[in-house]
Design an enzyme around this catalytic site. Structure first.
Site, PDB file in Angstrom:
ATOM      1  N   GLY A 156       5.052  -5.021   3.767  1.00 20.60           N
ATOM      2  CA  GLY A 156       5.655  -5.162   4.824  1.00 20.60           C
ATOM      3  C   GLY A 156       5.015  -4.226   5.742  1.00 20.60           C
ATOM      4  O   GLY A 156       4.431  -3.168   5.429  1.00 20.60           O
ATOM      5  N   LYS A 157       4.708  -4.544   6.989  1.00 22.98           N
ATOM      6  CA  LYS A 157       3.881  -3.698   7.945  1.00 22.98           C
ATOM      7  C   LYS A 157       4.639  -2.581   8.619  1.00 22.98           C
ATOM      8  O   LYS A 157       5.169  -2.697   9.707  1.00 22.98           O
ATOM      9  CB  LYS A 157       3.116  -4.478   9.101  1.00 22.98           C
ATOM     10  CG  LYS A 157       1.688  -4.043   9.153  1.00 22.98           C
ATOM     11  CD  LYS A 157       0.947  -5.134   9.773  1.00 22.98           C
ATOM     12  CE  LYS A 157      -0.242  -4.494  10.663  1.00 22.98           C
ATOM     13  NZ  LYS A 157      -1.002  -3.609  10.272  1.00 22.98           N
ATOM     14  N   ILE A 158       5.331  -1.737   7.926  1.00 25.65           N
ATOM     15  CA  ILE A 158       6.264  -0.939   8.126  1.00 25.65           C
ATOM     16  C   ILE A 158       5.749   0.499   8.849  1.00 25.65           C
ATOM     17  O   ILE A 158       4.955   1.068   8.140  1.00 25.65           O
ATOM     18  CB  ILE A 158       7.177  -0.359   7.075  1.00 25.65           C
ATOM     19  CG1 ILE A 158       8.053  -1.863   6.525  1.00 25.65           C
ATOM     20  CG2 ILE A 158       8.306   0.530   7.267  1.00 25.65           C
ATOM     21  CD1 ILE A 158       8.810  -1.777   5.264  1.00 25.65           C
TER      22      ILE A 158
END
Ligand code: PMP
Length: 323
Positions: A156-158
């Protein structure tokens, strides 16, 4: 950096200066957001701006929002439509970068993911090179380990996960390197701070598996397609040891920001000939043709901004300047 004129926020396009968040915004305090980074390339012959793989970026963006248990009402089609509309409003006629962001926007205290309102924003601005090293970058293997799927999932591009990249990048730059490669918790190569890593060894192109603590890069996928179909390179996804990088004939980084950058030194060791290698150079040529919409076979990756259908566009409510 010059600020954008407009911002998309929760379905509306506002003047950038009016799209504000409060200090207690959950995501600002706890890193509970996720984002995308998309490029659009100016095609001078067509006098149009071409968004590269926007739908694919938004699919991953919505996956990241699901990892964060966000409840959002936006589909990929709606997000693409809003992006095209935003770009038309900005009126950009040069290469640019788009930053979609989904964030827990409630102004409240308490660390959790559940039961909090989420917002979506998007801005676009002119953008050149992220890592200006066409002649070859000098990287270091970071002493920081890459976050793992059971820490903060790198899939995830968190936003909070980017503190990990920021530690590695700053230490690398302070030590005189251009960027860092992080090892995963098993000591295998994961990725650089904002890009995936590829190397060429014994004529075979190798990149870490998507289960080796990496972001499932859209450029990574583009590169794999082009390597297989256009360059006919033997290719494998597998775990990579640090020393395989030292012994590689070629290495390069791939990501939306960095595009494709040759890696010619790692921790003062020369990679291959010390110059960008033939696979990297051939790949760069075909990659830049594809992103500029010059390869009919891959034209479906590009979405034209100014000649796009009005049907897609008329979806967000545009709020004019509060003058
Ligand atoms: N890894 C990380 C950590 C990144 O931030 C990025 C940039 N989004 C990438 C890889 C490359 O992903 P993409 O090609 O989708 O931009």
């Amino acid at each position: 950096m010059a600020l954008p004129k407009f911002a998309f926020l929760d379905g509306k396009i506002l003047p950038y200066a009016e799209a504000k968040v409060g200090l207690l915004t959950h995501a600002l305090n706890y890193g509970t957001g996720c984002f995308a980074g998309i490029r659009a390339y100016w095609n001078a012959e067509e006098e149009d701006l071409l968004v590269f793989r926007g739908s694919d970026h938004f699919v991953r963006f919505l996956e990241s929002t699901r990892l964060l248990s966000m409840e959002l009402q936006f589909s990929v089609e709606r997000l693409v439509g809003s992006l095209l509309e935003l770009l038309q409003k900005e009126g950009l006629r040069e290469d640019c970068y788009i930053r979609p962001l989904a964030f827990l926007s409630e102004e409240t205290i308490g660390v959790r993911l559940h039961g909090l309102k989420a917002s979506v924003s998007m801005v676009a601005f002119p953008f050149g090179k992220y890592l200006d090293r066409d002649e070859g970058a000098h990287l270091t293997i970071s002493s920081w380990r890459r976050i793992d799927d059971d820490v903060i999932p790198p899939r995830g591009k968190i936003t909070g996960g980017y503190a990990n990249s920021a530690f590695a990048k700053t230490d690398a730059q302070n030590a005189g390197f251009d960027d860092a490669i992080l090892l995963d918790t098993n000591g295998k190569i994961s990725e650089a701070t904002v890009s995936n890593v590829f190397l060429v060894r014994r004529g075979e192109v190798i990149t870490p598996k998507t289960t080796d603590s990496v972001l499932e890069g859209i450029t990574r996928r583009t590169v794999i397609t082009l390597l297989k179909r256009e360059l006919g390179c033997p290719f494998v996804e597998r775990s990579i040891d640090r020393t395989e990088l030292f012994l590689a004939e070629e290495a390069f980084l791939a990501g939306t920001g960095v595009e494709i950058v040759p890696v010619t030194r790692v921790d003062h060791r020369t990679i291959g000939s010390g110059q960008p290698g033939p696979v990297t150079e051939a790949l760069r040529r075909v990659f830049f043709s594809a992103v500029h919409g010059r390869l009919p076979k891959y034209r479906s990756w590009c979405e034209a901004v100014y000649s796009s259908s009005p049907r897609v566009l008329a979806r967000s409510e545009t709020v004019e300047t509060g003058a």
